[in-house]
Design an enzyme around this catalytic site. Structure first.
Site, PDB file in Angstrom:
ATOM      1  N   GLU A 103      20.016 -42.732 -24.509  1.00 36.08           N
ATOM      2  CA  GLU A 103      20.800 -42.404 -23.252  1.00 36.08           C
ATOM      3  C   GLU A 103      19.907 -41.411 -22.723  1.00 36.08           C
ATOM      4  O   GLU A 103      19.979 -40.264 -23.170  1.00 36.08           O
ATOM      5  CB  GLU A 103      22.060 -42.055 -23.732  1.00 36.08           C
ATOM      6  CG  GLU A 103      23.026 -41.889 -22.433  1.00 36.08           C
ATOM      7  CD  GLU A 103      23.275 -42.946 -21.968  1.00 36.08           C
ATOM      8  OE1 GLU A 103      22.799 -42.999 -20.750  1.00 36.08           O
ATOM      9  OE2 GLU A 103      24.029 -43.896 -21.999  1.00 36.08           O
TER      10      GLU A 103
ATOM     11  N   CYS B 158      25.103 -35.695 -18.037  1.00 33.73           N
ATOM     12  CA  CYS B 158      24.149 -36.724 -17.543  1.00 33.73           C
ATOM     13  C   CYS B 158      24.966 -37.366 -16.133  1.00 33.73           C
ATOM     14  O   CYS B 158      24.013 -38.016 -15.524  1.00 33.73           O
ATOM     15  CB  CYS B 158      23.694 -37.441 -18.621  1.00 33.73           C
ATOM     16  SG  CYS B 158      24.800 -38.377 -19.587  1.00 33.73           S
TER      17      CYS B 158
END
Ligand SMILES: Cc1cc2nc3c(=O)[nH]c(=O)nc-3n(C[C@H](O)[C@H](O)[C@H](O)COP(=O)(O)OP(=O)(O)OC[C@H]3O[C@@H](n4cnc5c(N)ncnc54)[C@H](O)[C@@H]3O)c2cc1C
Length: 1020
Positions: free
Chosen positions: A776, A810
């Site tokens: 990720e 994020c």
């Protein structure tokens, strides 16, 4: 003008005995009389009759109603006939051909670009304005005065309410305060000059104020939030006192409206606090609302009575049922909280009657103002007052402007002081109010709707709510309580997200404050590695974990693993592959559920660790702990689901697909969701039967250690979970490259993610498998603002997405792409609103933007801030100099006119820097939004169904959010993860995720034996 005489609260003691039967009979008499008057006064000769008919014809179908309300909501934001026509057409298309024929014809008759399109737009605007004027008294002080004088000519009193729902900047709060002051001053003299109308200008004790203002406390600051109750009280108090002073000086009355549940306790506290101050404590011309739809309404009344008795001067209570029923129910259900309102209409009505009785019994201390359009509720109030021997002037009846005009006249006709709530303000902020009124008028539970029309059965409408409740109970016998487990074969109840903490509750604020004090006492300890269940020291090698809010403070010292520790952990984990993998999936799942329970029991403490170790403000920390709990609960259920073999038997042949654990998993999580991500990425492989080596981020090793301890305590065997904090380049590298590893789950920067992906692709001699990598790797997330967006929501949503946790997510928004038609308006409000962001230490509940994680992060973000000066127009750079030497603070920055190709608009910054980019139209906005190498989250604020549909099709991101913030994905509800260079692997919290940690074996057995098979034999 006559000033009001101070009135003292009377004793609450002696209460006349009331015969409930007599009150009920009298209620019905009064109710019938009111109905006779109301119905006598309505009919086709009255404008209101036609308005009601029109509403009935147009708004009867719920789908059409919803679409037309959406149209009314967006209308003030539309600037061209083309936009108006297009939106109307789009909304009606959503109503699936059920719109009234004349609307469809009008649309078909007005094609784009014609004069008739302009006619259609003008007619639609006129219709909405006419409807708005029905409920809104005017937009200027002169119009307000005109409305008030018209009301007086009908012997009606008024209370002016300033429209404007949410204030999103301090400048807007100043305007609200100023408008209140102007309105009081503007109305005082003209009204004082009016001849007295005793019915409305006096009560039983003498003259009462003629100017009456209703206000909303939340409009007096942007920081009205119970999480920091004390400071909210301070800030509102500063703007409220001048209003109270002016009102008192000019003989006006101030009433505090009640808003959503979230604000309720804080509003009462604030009201009581300010009005008990020496300056105001003997002033009777103030009041507050009590909402009968809330189950503790009577307790609130009792509490207010006690307070009035200590204060010494009476107040007025406006008793309402409550204006926010639908949103309270939806919000609570969305959050998994208990609904804070009654769920059956008769309960609200019955509560209203009990509260009415209470008020009448204590009318000298709590002057009753009965606000309702429900003839039963009003008649009951009048009957109760009569039974208790109250003079008519001792009570007041209240209605809303534009609703139930005939009721107002009927109440005046019966000789009651009737006050009309008259909203005042511009159309744009008035739309939310208008839609609420329309909703109320057309809701199936509304008395007004039920009583409209000559044929509505009066006896039913006047029925005692308790009787309605009893009838309902008889007709719908109680269903057996649903079991929490909907599926009898599942050992676990269905998954539901862990509700976040409701910080409006004082006990939760106290628990968090207590946890912070406790954890603060535990700071500075040392922690070792955990390999095979044993604490392992690393003499001379330490990681110091600092508090980012107060960088000199050490949260703890953690042992730092090297390659030799990786080797020991791998050895042990390898050995556990067969033993842990052999544990039954349900037993592994049960361990994860136990871990969730432990976290739940320690949620405030775990949040407190996040506050200190990672600088997470309260709500962010709490949500992170909830997400960790969710991961345990969700993956446990997922494993049980996947463990059931897939069966595809054929005649003479059995076929099974069975999951198998992959082997050893190495988990390398980041620090920014310090419990949730380590927990999710550890629990998923674990529950799937893979031993795990967790290498936490160097910035958050202590919270990760707590996680490992909890998992061991819950039952994860020592050899199935190892804790190896240490430098990524050293221990991380050793783990990634080791052939004994089967799966690597990484969350972090793109550079490291891509490096791991490359390295893991190697298959050195002796390694007989290809490593599976989940990575990720961040995003450069954009929110598109369409030119019809609701700016109140868009501004708040963008700020929360961009600057929540100082932009260190994020999923955070770092680009906002705004259509040029709305660019300037959006930017101005965004900047003004951002000025009010509170920056400070994470432990302070008021903080919205905390520190960034460490000095290195701060340095990097500051470099981008310098670059921003040349890559765009810096329109906001909040000053943090006063706290800069305490922790790693970076002031949020907004950069306007950024080019899409600028570095600040392309590179992930991971800090509070937001680029604002202008786009000609949606096509260009989508090209800009998609034009980066990431594809993680994205958002859109729009009220155009077609544009929403197009963005759904064309905005290529892993998680797309429409008309809401783009952070805060919930496990199961919004599986999280992106593509392009944002990551590889299945979405966390989704139904595919555990597959990443499982192999699947298909097993086929030929069961034929010389022409027969056992299955077929059994079937014969
Ligand atoms: C002058 C005035 C001022 C007001 N000020 C405020 C204020 O400050 N704050 C505020 O919140 N409200 C306020 N209201 C109340 C609100 O705006 C509505 O007008 C009021 O709730 C409608 O109640 P009713 O008695 O007129 O109608 P009714 O039709 O008898 O009652 C409708 C109400 O019942 C409740 N209800 C609906 N469905 C259900 C259900 N399924 N289960 C349980 N309860 C249900 C809801 O509260 C709904 O509004 C005010 C009303 C007036 C007249």
């Amino acid at each position: 003008m006559a000033t009001a005489s101070p009135r003292r609260p009377g004793s609450a003691g002696a209460v006349a005995a009331v015969d409930p039967g007599a009150v009920e009979r009298r209620t019905l008499e009064i109710g019938r009389e009111l109905f006779a008057r109301v119905r006598g006064a309505s009919g086709p000769l009255r404008r209101s009759w036609w308005e009601n008919q029109f509403m009935d014809w147009t708004l009867d179908d719920p789908e059409v109603r919803a679409q037309l309300f959406r149209f009314i909501d967006v209308l003030p934001a539309l600037r061209s006939p083309e936009a108006i026509r297009r939106h109307l057409a789009e909304y009606l298309a959503e109503a699936d051909g059920r719109a009234p024929w004349w609307l469809r014809t009008a649309l078909a008759w007005s094609p784009p670009g014609t004069d008739r399109e302009r006619w259609l737009a003008a007619s639609a605007t006129w219709a909405a304005e006419t409807m708005a004027h029905k409920f809104i008294a005017g937009a200027t002080p002169d119009e307000a005065l005109e409305t008030v004088l018209k009301l007086r000519s009908r012997r009606l009193a008024f209370t002016a309410d300033l429209l404007g729902e949410a204030v999103i900047s301090e400048a807007e709060a100043d305007v609200y305060q100023q408008t209140c002051l102007d309105l009081i001053r503007g109305l005082a003299a003209p009204l004082a000059a009016q001849p007295e109308i005793p019915l409305i200008d006096r009560d039983q004790n003498g003259p009462i104020p003629r100017v009456n203002l209703s206000l909303k406390l939340s409009s007096l600051t942007t920081h009205f939030d119970p999480i920091h109750a004390e400071r909210s009280i301070d800030e509102v108090g500063v703007r409220l006192r001048p209003i109270l002073r002016t009102a008192r000086d000019l003989g006006a009355y101030i009433h505090v409206d009640m808003e959503q549940y979230h604000y309720r306790a804080l509003s009462y506290e604030l009201f009581k606090r300010v009005l008990a101050e020496p300056e105001f404590r003997d002033w009777p011309d103030v009041g507050i609302v009590v909402q009968a739809y809330q189950p503790d309404a009577e307790d609130e009344l009792r509490d207010l009575l006690n307070w009035v008795e200590t204060r010494g001067a009476p107040i007025t209570i406006r008793l309402v049922k409550g204006a926010y029923w639908d949103s309270e129910v939806l919000t609570a259900r969305g959050l998994g909280w208990p609904e804070p309102v009654h769920l059956q209409k008769w309960r609200s009505d019955a509560s209203y009657e009990r509260c009415t009785r209470f008020l009448m019994e204590h009318h000298q201390a709590l002057h009753p103002a009965i606000a309702s359009h429900n003839i039963r509720s009003l008649a009951h109030a009048i009957a109760t007052a009569e039974a208790l021997g109250l003079p008519k002037a001792a009570i007041e009846l209240q209605t809303l402007h534009g609703m139930g005009d005939a009721i107002q006249d009927a109440l005046v006709g019966l000789g009651f002081r009737t006050r009309v709530y008259t909203p005042y303000g511009a159309m744009l902020p008035g739309m939310a109010y208008l839609v609420r009124r329309l909703l109320e008028n057309t809701s199936n539970d509304s008395f007004l709707k039920a009583s409209a029309g000559a044929g509505a059965p009066i006896d039913e409408l006047l029925r005692n709510p308790e009787e309605t409740g009893a009838m309902l109970a008889r007709s719908r016998p109680q269903a057996p309580a649903p079991s929490s487990d909907s599926s009898p074969s599942s050992p676990l109840p269905p998954f539901r997200n862990e509700p976040i903490t409701d910080f409006a509750k004082a006990e939760n604020r106290r628990a968090m404050a207590e946890a912070l004090r406790k954890v603060e006492r535990e700071l500075g300890q040392t922690y070792s590695l955990i390999i095979n269940g044993r604490d392992v020291e690393t003499p001379g090698r330490w990681i110091d974990s600092h508090d980012p809010s107060q960088s000199s403070r050490i949260v703890g010292r953690v042992a730092s693993a090297g390659a030799e520790h990786a080797d020991a952990a791998l050895e042990s984990a390898r050995a556990a592959v067969s033993t842990w993998g052999a544990v039954a999936p349900e037993d592994r799942a049960a361990i994860m559920v136990r871990a969730a329970a432990i976290m739940r029991g320690r949620r405030f403490e775990l949040s407190a660790w996040e506050v200190f170790e990672c600088g997470k403000p309260w709500r962010e920390a709490d949500a992170d702990v909830c997400e960790a709990i969710d991961f345990c609960e969700f993956y446990a259920r997922e494993m049980i689901r996947l463990a059931v073999p897939r069966v595809r038997d054929a005649p003479g042949e059995t076929n099974r697909c069975e999951p198998l654990p992959r082997g050893v998993a190495v988990v390398i999580p980041p620090w920014n969701f310090p419990l949730a991500i380590p927990c999710g990425t550890t629990v998923a492989p674990l529950v799937a039967g893979n031993p795990v080596i967790l290498k936490p981020a160097e910035q958050s090793p202590i919270i990760a250690r707590k996680l490992v301890e909890i998992l061991h305590e819950a039952g994860v065997p020592a050899d199935a979970l190892h804790y190896l904090p240490g430098p990524g380049e050293e221990v991380g590298q050793a783990l990634v490259n080791d052939p004994r590893v089967d799966v690597i789950s990484f969350t972090g920067s793109r550079d490291v993610g891509l490096l791991i992906n490359r390295q893991a692709a190697e298959t050195p001699p002796g390694q007989n498998h290809v490593k599976r990598v989940l990575a990720e790797m961040g995003g450069k997330n954009a929110i598109i603002i369409d030119d019809d967006a609701d700016l109140d929501e868009a501004v708040v949503g963008v700020l929360a997405s961009a600057f929540g946790y100082a932009g260190q997510k994020c999923s955070a928004c770092s680009r906002v792409v705004v259509l040029e038609g709305i660019y300037d308006a959006f930017l101005a409000r965004l900047v003004e609103s951002a000025k009010a962001l509170k920056i400070g230490p994470a432990a302070d509940p008021e903080t919205f933007v905390g520190p960034v994680i460490n000095a290195e992060a701060r340095k990097r973000i500051l470099e981008y801030k310098t670059l921003a000066q040349s890559e765009g127009r810096v329109v906001l750079d909040l000053d943090v100099s006063s706290i800069a030497d305490q922790g790693f603070y970076v002031g949020p920055m907004i950069v306007a006119d950024a080019r899409p190709t600028a570095r600040i608009a392309r590179e992930e910054i991971f800090g509070p820097l937001l680029s604002v980019i202008k786009a000609r139209d949606l096509t260009e906005a989508l090209a800009i939004a998609n034009g980066v190498s990431y594809a993680l989250t994205g958002g859109l604020y729009s009220r155009s169904p077609e544009n929403i549909a197009r963005v759904r099709r064309e905005f290529r991101v892993g998680n797309l959010y429409i008309n809401r913030t783009i952070t805060g994905a919930l496990v199961d509800r919004q599986p999280f993860g992106g593509f392009k260079l944002s990551g590889v692997g299945a979405k966390a919290g989704g139904s595919d995720y555990l597959h990443e940690f499982l192999l699947v074996r298909s097993i086929t057995e030929n069961t034929m034996r010389r022409g027969f098979s056992p299955e077929e034999m059994a079937g014969i």
